[in-house]
Scaffold this active site. Structure first.
Site, PDB file in Angstrom:
ATOM      1  N   ASN A 170      45.530  -6.206  -3.219  1.00 51.33           N
ATOM      2  CA  ASN A 170      46.643  -7.085  -2.871  1.00 51.33           C
ATOM      3  C   ASN A 170      47.096  -7.761  -4.147  1.00 51.33           C
ATOM      4  O   ASN A 170      46.492  -8.738  -4.608  1.00 51.33           O
ATOM      5  CB  ASN A 170      46.199  -8.125  -1.838  1.00 51.33           C
ATOM      6  CG  ASN A 170      45.848  -7.461  -0.522  1.00 51.33           C
ATOM      7  OD1 ASN A 170      46.724  -7.052   0.231  1.00 51.33           O
ATOM      8  ND2 ASN A 170      44.545  -7.300  -0.279  1.00 51.33           N
ATOM      9  N   GLU A 171      48.150  -7.206  -4.723  1.00 48.91           N
ATOM     10  CA  GLU A 171      48.632  -7.676  -6.016  1.00 48.91           C
ATOM     11  C   GLU A 171      49.448  -8.955  -5.835  1.00 48.91           C
ATOM     12  O   GLU A 171      49.846  -9.292  -4.711  1.00 48.91           O
ATOM     13  CB  GLU A 171      49.498  -6.581  -6.661  1.00 48.91           C
ATOM     14  CG  GLU A 171      48.788  -5.246  -6.861  1.00 48.91           C
ATOM     15  CD  GLU A 171      47.748  -5.274  -7.981  1.00 48.91           C
ATOM     16  OE1 GLU A 171      47.212  -6.353  -8.302  1.00 48.91           O
ATOM     17  OE2 GLU A 171      47.448  -4.189  -8.533  1.00 48.91           O
TER      18      GLU A 171
END
Ligand code: F6R
Length: 636
Positions: free
Chosen positions: A169-170
Site C-alpha cells: 500500500n504505497e
C-alpha cells in the site's frame, strides 16, 4: 513458556511518549525484539492448539520479519509447538512473476518459514503473481472472503517501506482499500533493485492486501530496524495519520504496537530531543546537541542564547548547576576547538585543545576509501593538506568500484585500443558485442577487469595531482565486492585479512575512513564494518595504541554539528582544487550510475554539503568559512 514474560514495556514515564500517537516500544537490541514478537505469536498458537482452534496469521516478507521467522522455527523445533492448525495469509506478492521465481514472496515464505515447520500446505495463502489480469479482481475478492471465513486475522505482522508503505500500500492508498492490484512506487522498486539485479527487472505492480484488510486484524505488530526506516517511523508515530504515510493509518487500530531498534527510532522526539519530553539526565553529547538545536530554533548564535531561551524550550534543567553564560561559553569553546587547518596535528603548538596531537610531527596516515573516489569526494581538501603538510599519506581503495563504470565508458577504451594499435581480435569483437547493450551490467571477467582498470587509472591521476607517490596508493580489491552484480557477497576472513595486513604493514598514526552508513547500496557499510573488525583484531598490537581513527562523511550524508570532533576549513581555492581532484574520476562524472535519488553530480553534492556545514558553524557563532570537511573520532 510463561505467558507473563511477554511484555512490551515503554521506558520512562508517560510524558516520554507524549509526541507519539501509537503504542511504540524501543529495544536496545533487535534480537530481543524479534524474540519477543515470536514469543507472542507462539503463545497464541499454543493457547489455540490446546483448544484445537485455528490461529490465523497475517505475514510479511522482506528483511524485517526474517529474525522473527527464525525464532518461530527454533521454538517450533525445540518446544515442539505444532503449526498444523496455523492458517496464514501473506500481505502481498509481486505481479508478473511466477511462484517459483527466486524473488517471489512464495519462495521467500517457503525458505524462511514454511519449509521448516509442520504447517499444512492447504492452510497457506499468498497472492498469486502469475494470474491473468482478467481474473485478478475475483481472486482478490476471494482472498478477502477467505480471511473472513477463517474468522479474521489474529496477529498481523508488518514491515514498513522507507516511503511508509505497509504491504504494498504505497503513499496515497485509501483507508478503505482491500486486496487489489497496485502499481509500485519508484522508491519501492529502487529499494528492491539489488534482489532483481537492477531496477528495470523489478516488477512494476503487485497484489496486496488493503489498508482496511490490515486494520481488521485483531492485533497488529509493525517492526522496523535500521536507520533507513527512521524517517518513515518518525512520520508513522508522531505525525497525524494521513494517506501519504500509509503506516500511520494503523494509529486508529486499538491493538497495534510498533517495535523498533535504536536506529529506526533515532528520529523520534524521545530519542533525538529527549529534553522535549522532560528527560532530565542529559549526557554531554546530548547537552551539546540540545544547545545546537536551541541555537538553530531561536536563530541565534550560541553566545547570544539567553536564560529565557533555555527556560522556554524545556532546557531549564541545564541551568541548575551552571549559568546560561557558562553553558554558552563551554559549548562555544567546544565547537571552536573542533576547527583546525592542521588535520595531522600542528607541530610545535600547544595541542591541549586541538583535535589532533602535535606528535609525531610527521604521521603515517591511511585513508580508507570504499570506492575509488570517496577519498577526494569526501575529504579531498583534508587529504591535500595532509600531503602538503608532509605526512606519509597512503590511500587504500577498498573495492574496485567496477560496477559503477558504464558500458559505454568501457567500450570507449576497447575501441581506443583497437584503433590505436590497429588490432582486431576475437576478444575485441566479443567485448564490443557484449558492451553494445548500454544498460545491462555485464558479468564477463574481462569487462569487469577493464572497468576496474579504468577506475585505478583515474584514481592514480587524482592522487598524483594531490602529490602522492603511486607506491602509496593501494588497490585492495576486496573479494566481497567482486560478484559482477549489484548485489555483493557477504565479507569473509579473506577480506578481513587484506585489511589487517595493510594496517600492520603501514602502522598508521591516523586512519581516516568513511563513516557514511547511508550510501544507497551498502558497500560503505560493509567497508566500515570490516575496518571496525580489523581494529578489534589488531587492538593489542603496540603501534595501535598511537593510532587515532577519524570518520568522514561525504556524498550521502553529513555529520550533525554536535557530532563533529574535527572541522577542516577550506578556502575558495582549496574548494576548486578539490573539485579538480574529483574530476579526474571521469567515469563517475556526467550522470553516474548509482547516485541514489539525488540528481546532482558528486562534486556538486559535496560542495553544497561542505558549504552548508560552514554556514551552520557560522550560524552557531563561528567565523565565516567558505567550506568545511568534518570528522568524528572513533574510539575503539
Ligand atoms: C512485504 C511487505 C513490505 C515490506 C517493506 C519493508 O511483504 O509487506 O511492506 O514489509 O517493504 O521491507 P524490508 O523489510 O525488506 O525492509
Amino acid at each position: 513458556m510463561n505467558p507473563n514474560s511477554i511484555k512490551y514495556k515503554n521506558p520512562g514515564s508517560s510524558s516520554t511518549t507524549r509526541f507519539e500517537r501509537i503504542h511504540t516500544v524501543i529495544f536496545d537490541n533487535k534480537e530481543n525484539a524479534e524474540l519477543l514478537i515470536a514469543k507472542e505469536i507462539i503463545q497464541l498458537i499454543q493457547k489455540n492448539n490446546k483448544k484445537n482452534k485455528k490461529t490465523v496469521l497475517g505475514l510479511a516478507t522482506g528483511s524485517s520479519p526474517k529474525g522473527v521467522y527464525k525464532n518461530l522455527i527454533e521454538i517450533h523445533k525445540k518446544e515442539k509447538v505444532s503449526f498444523k492448525k496455523v492458517v496464514t495469509f501473506n500481505l502481498d506478492e509481486y505481479y508478473g512473476i511466477s511462484k517459483d521465481h527466486k524473488e517471489s514472496y512464495n519462495q521467500f515464505m517457503d525458505e524462511n518459514l514454511f519449509n521448516h515447520t509442520d504447517i499444512d500446505r492447504n492452510n497457506i495463502h499468498i497472492p498469486d503473481g502469475d494470474l491473468n489480469k482478467k481474473v485478478i479482481d475475483n481472486f482478490c475478492k476471494d482472498y478477502e472472503k477467505k480471511i473472513k471465513s477463517c474468522g479474521g486475522i489474529d496477529i498481523q505482522i508488518l514491515g514498513i517501506g522507507a516511503n511508509g508503505h505497509i504491504g504494498f500500500n504505497e503513499p496515497g492508498s485509501n483507508l478503505n482499500s482491500i486486496t487489489r492490484l497496485v502499481k509500485l512506487d519508484y522508491q519501492t522498486r529502487h529499494d528492491a533493485r539489488l534482489n532483481f539485479n537492477g531496477i528495470k527487472n523489478v516488477p512494476s505492480s503487485a497484489i496486496t492486501m488493503g489498508i482496511k484488510t490490515i486494520l481488521t486484524s485483531k492485533r497488529i505488530i509493525l517492526m522496523a530496524w535500521g536507520k533507513s526506516k527512521s524517517n518513515a517511523i518518525k512520520k508513522t508515530v508522531e505525525v497525524r495519520q494521513n494517506v501519504n504515510v500509509p503506516a500511520s493509518l494503523i494509529q486508529s487500530h486499538n491493538n497495534a504496537t510498533i517495535v523498533l531498534d535504536m536506529d529506526s527510532s533515532s528520529l523520534l522526539t524521545r530519542i533525538s530531543q529527549p529534553w522535549q519530553v522532560g528527560e532530565q539526565t542529559l549526557d554531554e553529547e546530548i547537552k551539546n546537541r540540545a544547545i545546537h538545536w536551541l541555537s538553530s530554533k531561536t536563530e541565534k548564535p550560541i553566545l547570544r542564547l539567553t536564560e529565557k531561551d533555555y527556560n522556554q524550550n524545556n532546557l531549564s534543567d541545564l541551568l541548575v548547576q551552571k549559568s546560561h553564560y557558562d553553558i554558552n561559553l563551554e559549548a562555544f569553546n567546544k565547537l571552536q576547538r573542533t576547527i583546525t587547518g592542521w588535520p595531522g596535528g600542528k607541530p610545535n603548538a600547544d595541542d591541549t585543545h586541538r583535535p589532533e596531537r602535535k606528535n609525531p610531527a610527521k604521521k603515517r596516515v591511511i585513508i580508507f576509501s570504499p570506492h575509488p573516489d570517496d577519498d577526494v569526494v569526501s575529504m579531498g581538501g583534508t587529504f591535500d593538506r595532509l600531503v602538503s603538510q608532509g605526512h606519509d599519506v597512503h590511500v587504500a581503495y577498498q573495492t574496485s568500484g567496477n560496477i559503477a563504470v558504464s558500458n559505454e565508458e568501457v567500450l570507449k577504451f576497447v575501441e581506443l585500443y583497437e584503433d590505436f594499435f590497429d588490432r582486431s581480435s576475437s576478444l575485441i569483437s566479443e567485448l564490443k558485442n557484449l558492451l553494445s547493450d548500454e544498460k545491462k551490467i555485464i558479468k564477463d571477467r574481462s569487462v569487469r577487469k577493464l572497468a576496474s582498470l579504468i577506475r585505478e587509472k583515474e584514481s592514480l591521476a587524482a592522487t598524483r595531482f594531490i602529490g602522492l607517490n603511486d607506491s602509496n596508493v593501494h588497490f585492495l580489491k576486496l573479494p566481497f565486492y567482486e560478484t559482477g552484480k549489484i548485489k555483493k557477497n557477504k565479507p569473509t576472513s579473506d577480506d578481513l585479512k587484506i585489511m589487517c595486513d595493510l594496517i600492520k604493514s603501514i602502522k598508521p598514526h591516523q586512519i581516516f575512513a568513511a563513516g557514511d552508513l547511508a550510501d544507497p547500496h551498502g558497500t560503505h557499510k560493509v567497508c566500515i564494518e570490516l575496518l571496525f573488525h580489523s581494529l578489534k583484531n589488531l587492538k593489542k598490537l603496540n603501534f595501535m595504541k598511537d593510532c587515532w581513527v577519524w570518520l568522514y562523511r561525504g556524498a550521502w550524508h553529513e555529520w550533525d554539528s554536535h557530532e563533529i570532533d574535527m572541522a577542516v576549513p577550506l578556502s575558495p581555492l582549496q574548494v576548486l582544487r578539490k573539485r579538480r581532484a574529483i574530476f579526474y574520476h571521469q567515469s563517475q562524472n556526467n550522470s553516474v550510475m548509482f547516485q541514489g535519488d539525488d540528481e546532482r553530480e558528486f562534486w556538486q553534492r559535496v560542495e553544497d554539503r561542505n558549504r552548508e556545514i560552514a554556514i551552520t558553524y557560522n550560524d552557531l557563532g563561528m567565523a565565516d568559512y567558505q567550506a568545511m570537511e568534518t570528522f568524528r573520532r572513533y574510539h575503539f
